[in-house]
Design a protein around this motif. Structure first.
Motif, short mmCIF file in Angstrom:
data_model
loop_
_atom_site.label_atom_id
_atom_site.label_comp_id
_atom_site.label_asym_id
_atom_site.label_seq_id
_atom_site.Cartn_x
_atom_site.Cartn_y
_atom_site.Cartn_z
N ALA A 52 -48.07 65.21 3.64
CA ALA A 52 -48.11 63.70 2.92
C ALA A 52 -49.06 62.98 4.27
N ARG A 53 -48.14 63.03 5.38
CA ARG A 53 -48.66 62.17 6.52
C ARG A 53 -50.06 62.68 6.59
N MET A 54 -50.57 64.12 6.68
CA MET A 54 -51.47 63.93 7.37
C MET A 54 -52.94 63.74 6.48
N ALA A 55 -52.35 63.45 5.48
CA ALA A 55 -53.84 62.66 4.10
C ALA A 55 -53.48 61.39 4.34
N LYS A 56 -52.45 60.37 4.89
CA LYS A 56 -52.59 59.28 5.26
C LYS A 56 -53.29 58.73 6.77
N ALA A 57 -53.28 59.75 7.54
CA ALA A 57 -54.01 60.02 9.27
C ALA A 57 -55.50 60.71 8.56
N HIS A 58 -55.81 61.09 7.57
CA HIS A 58 -57.08 61.04 7.10
C HIS A 58 -57.81 60.14 6.11
N GLY A 59 -57.22 59.83 6.45
CA GLY A 59 -57.78 58.52 5.60
C GLY A 59 -57.47 58.25 3.77
N ASP A 60 -56.35 59.55 3.77
CA ASP A 60 -56.69 59.31 2.03
C ASP A 60 -54.82 58.71 1.56
N ALA A 61 -54.68 57.61 1.09
CA ALA A 61 -54.11 57.00 1.04
C ALA A 61 -53.40 57.47 -0.84
N GLU A 62 -54.23 57.73 -1.41
CA GLU A 62 -53.81 58.55 -3.06
C GLU A 62 -52.98 60.01 -2.47
N LEU A 63 -53.88 60.60 -1.89
CA LEU A 63 -53.32 61.60 -1.51
C LEU A 63 -52.09 61.97 -1.01
N ALA A 64 -52.03 60.73 -0.08
CA ALA A 64 -50.56 60.90 0.34
C ALA A 64 -49.89 60.71 -0.47
N ARG A 65 -49.66 59.84 -1.86
CA ARG A 65 -48.84 58.92 -2.48
C ARG A 65 -48.63 60.30 -3.52
N ILE A 66 -49.36 61.11 -3.35
CA ILE A 66 -49.34 62.41 -4.47
C ILE A 66 -48.51 63.24 -3.69
N CYS A 67 -48.75 63.20 -2.06
CA CYS A 67 -48.18 64.50 -1.68
C CYS A 67 -46.43 63.49 -1.53
N GLY A 68 -46.67 62.66 -1.04
CA GLY A 68 -45.10 62.63 -1.00
C GLY A 68 -44.58 62.75 -2.34
N THR A 69 -44.81 61.85 -3.24
CA THR A 69 -44.06 62.03 -4.61
C THR A 69 -43.25 63.46 -4.93
N ILE A 70 -44.29 64.80 -4.87
CA ILE A 70 -44.24 65.98 -5.08
C ILE A 70 -42.32 65.96 -3.78
N ALA A 71 -42.87 65.43 -2.89
CA ALA A 71 -42.12 65.70 -1.48
C ALA A 71 -40.27 64.86 -1.81
N ALA A 72 -40.47 63.83 -2.78
CA ALA A 72 -39.20 63.76 -2.24
C ALA A 72 -39.01 63.85 -3.53
N GLU A 73 -39.04 64.72 -4.59
CA GLU A 73 -38.28 65.62 -5.90
C GLU A 73 -38.29 66.40 -5.50
N GLU A 74 -38.64 67.20 -4.48
CA GLU A 74 -37.64 68.61 -3.94
C GLU A 74 -36.81 68.41 -2.98
N LYS A 75 -36.76 66.74 -1.91
CA LYS A 75 -35.60 66.75 -1.66
C LYS A 75 -34.03 66.82 -2.50
N ARG A 76 -34.05 66.00 -4.14
CA ARG A 76 -33.25 65.41 -4.47
C ARG A 76 -33.53 67.22 -5.08
N HIS A 77 -34.31 68.21 -5.42
CA HIS A 77 -33.56 69.27 -5.58
C HIS A 77 -32.80 70.25 -4.58
N GLU A 78 -33.11 69.84 -3.20
CA GLU A 78 -32.65 70.50 -2.71
C GLU A 78 -30.90 69.69 -2.57
N ALA A 79 -30.80 68.33 -3.16
CA ALA A 79 -29.43 68.38 -2.96
C ALA A 79 -28.74 68.35 -3.90
N ALA A 80 -29.52 69.13 -4.41
CA ALA A 80 -28.57 69.60 -6.42
C ALA A 80 -27.84 70.67 -6.00
N TYR A 81 -28.62 71.84 -4.80
CA TYR A 81 -28.50 73.05 -4.33
C TYR A 81 -27.58 73.21 -3.93
#
Ligand SMILES: [Fe+2]
Ligand SMILES: [Fe+2]
Length: 404
Positions: free
Chosen positions: A248-277
């Motif tokens: 996500a961070r790298m997509a933003k650096a490459h100028g693709d804010a939409e892709l950054a949003r896609i990867c960031g949204t998935i990353a946030a969900e992984e974090k919620r799952h991590e917290a549960a496990y």
């Protein structure tokens, strides 16, 4: 869960070095976490079943090593899981869907939006695309990960629609994860920058191969042990959160804010799952500190490897190592991340502060608390030695060459 692993340009030399510090130098059928006698079964090499995978060693399966009294713990924790684990799931109506983050095919402006998406994606370098494809392929092998969870004794979904909280969690977790691969797959398809047929073949090969064994056969085995399984998922969910967060961070650096949003949204969900496990393992430390610290040490001795190490595109017998090397070089997921995750979990589960352990438990505690600095030192040595620039043609991006 896109399971990730340590990635190194010279992965084999790192694996050898890691073997020395973790005490695993060959396939082992005994470890401190075996509570019961193991069942050893001879397994045929995959080629026998007409699966054209790179040559791999035959190995012995070690299964169902947790004794019944330990499994009882999961029965007694059902009420706890009902009131603590299940609330960490998100109701479907409140979940994002891949459609929310991609051009809407029913909209008048669909073609225009796709054109925009494609223009933005032209700025993404090839090494970044390799990382994104590798992450997507890993997400797409989700059926394997649900199988993995349902192979864990004491928590498996016995009927496919069981109402135990463990089974409810596993199905709902799978349903949440399913959106990750869908989203990345559809995004990459629309870019036109990658060879979708080669990627689709890779996914199919990976699902056929499963996740039981790899080049380092000692890496993955959980022996149907839910302690080991939940330690593994805690680690991996954090790893995938880091990996998607970096893309996500790298997509933003490459100028693709939409892709950054896609990867960031998935990353946030992984974090919620991590917290549960991680919360499940925290509970296991509370009710059975000795058993849990032994399982944690055993898991780390075997290393937390990625099930996608069997990824294959029909050509590159070492595709996973090559993808991992690119991810390491680009900074999507590195050896430093691996050591950081280990340290985080040791703090999270207060491993250093555990009291009243058996002599074996104390040895496991000592091993765990000294492991991260060793991993960092090995990585530094490997990085210092490995200065040669290698390149590799990836079928995923029409055989364009990428530096490893
Ligand atoms: Fe995940
Ligand atoms: Fe995921």
């Amino acid at each position: 869960m896109a399971f990730m692993t340590v990635a190194f340009p010279s992965q084999l030399s790192f694996a050898r070095a890691m073997g020395n510090i973790t005490g695993v130098s060959k396939v082992s059928t005994t470890s401190s976490v075996h509570f019961a006698a193991s069942a050893a079964t001879h397994v045929e090499a995959p080629e026998k079943h007409n699966i054209p995978l790179p040559p791999r060693h035959k190995h012995e399966e070690v299964t169902h090593t947790l004794p019944p009294q330990k499994l009882e713990i999961f029965k007694t924790l059902e009420k706890w899981a009902e009131s603590n684990l299940l609330p960490r799931l998100k109701p479907v109506e409140e979940c994002w869907q891949p459609t929310d983050l991609l051009p809407d095919p029913a909209s008048e402006s669909f073609h225009e939006e796709v054109g925009e998406l494609r223009r933005r994606s032209r700025e993404l370098p090839d090494d970044y695309l390799v990382c994104l494809v590798g992450d997507m392929v890993t997400e797409e092998a989700l059926p394997t990960y649900q199988t993995f969870l349902n192979n864990l004794d004491g928590i498996r979904d016995e009927t496919g629609a069981s109402l135990t909280p463990w089974a409810v969690w596993t199905r709902a977790w799978t349903a949440e994860e399913n959106r990750h691969g869908d989203l990345l797959n559809r995004y990459l398809y629309l870019t036109g920058r990658v060879d979708m047929k080669k990627i689709e073949k890779t996914i199919q090969y990976l699902m056929r191969a499963g996740m039981d064994s790899g080049q380092n056969l000692q890496d993955f085995r959980t022996e149907n042990n839910p302690y080991s399984g939940f330690i593994y998922t805690s680690f991996q969910e954090r790893a995938t959160s880091i990996s998607h967060g970096n893309t996500a961070r790298m997509a933003k650096a490459h100028g693709d804010a939409e892709l950054a949003r896609i990867c960031g949204t998935i990353a946030a969900e992984e974090k919620r799952h991590e917290a549960a496990y991680a919360m499940i393992v925290e509970k296991l430390f509370e009710v059975d500190p000795d058993g849990t610290v032994l399982a944690f040490a055993d898991r780390m001795r075997k290393k937390v490897s990625m099930p996608a190490c069997l990824m294959f595109d029909g050509r590159d017998g070492d595709l996973f190592s090559h993808f991992s090397a690119v991810a390491q070089r680009v900074g999507v997921y590195t050896a430093k991340d691996y050591a950081d995750i280990l340290e985080f979990l040791i703090r999270r589960w207060k491993v250093e502060e555990l009291q009243g352990l058996s002599p074996e438990g104390r040895a496991a505690q000592e091993f765990l608390c000294g492991l991260a600095p060793k991993i960092r030192r090995v990585d530094e040595r490997v990085q210092a030695k490995d200065t040669a620039a290698h390149t590799m043609a990836f079928s995923w991006i029409f055989d364009r060459k990428v530096q490893l």
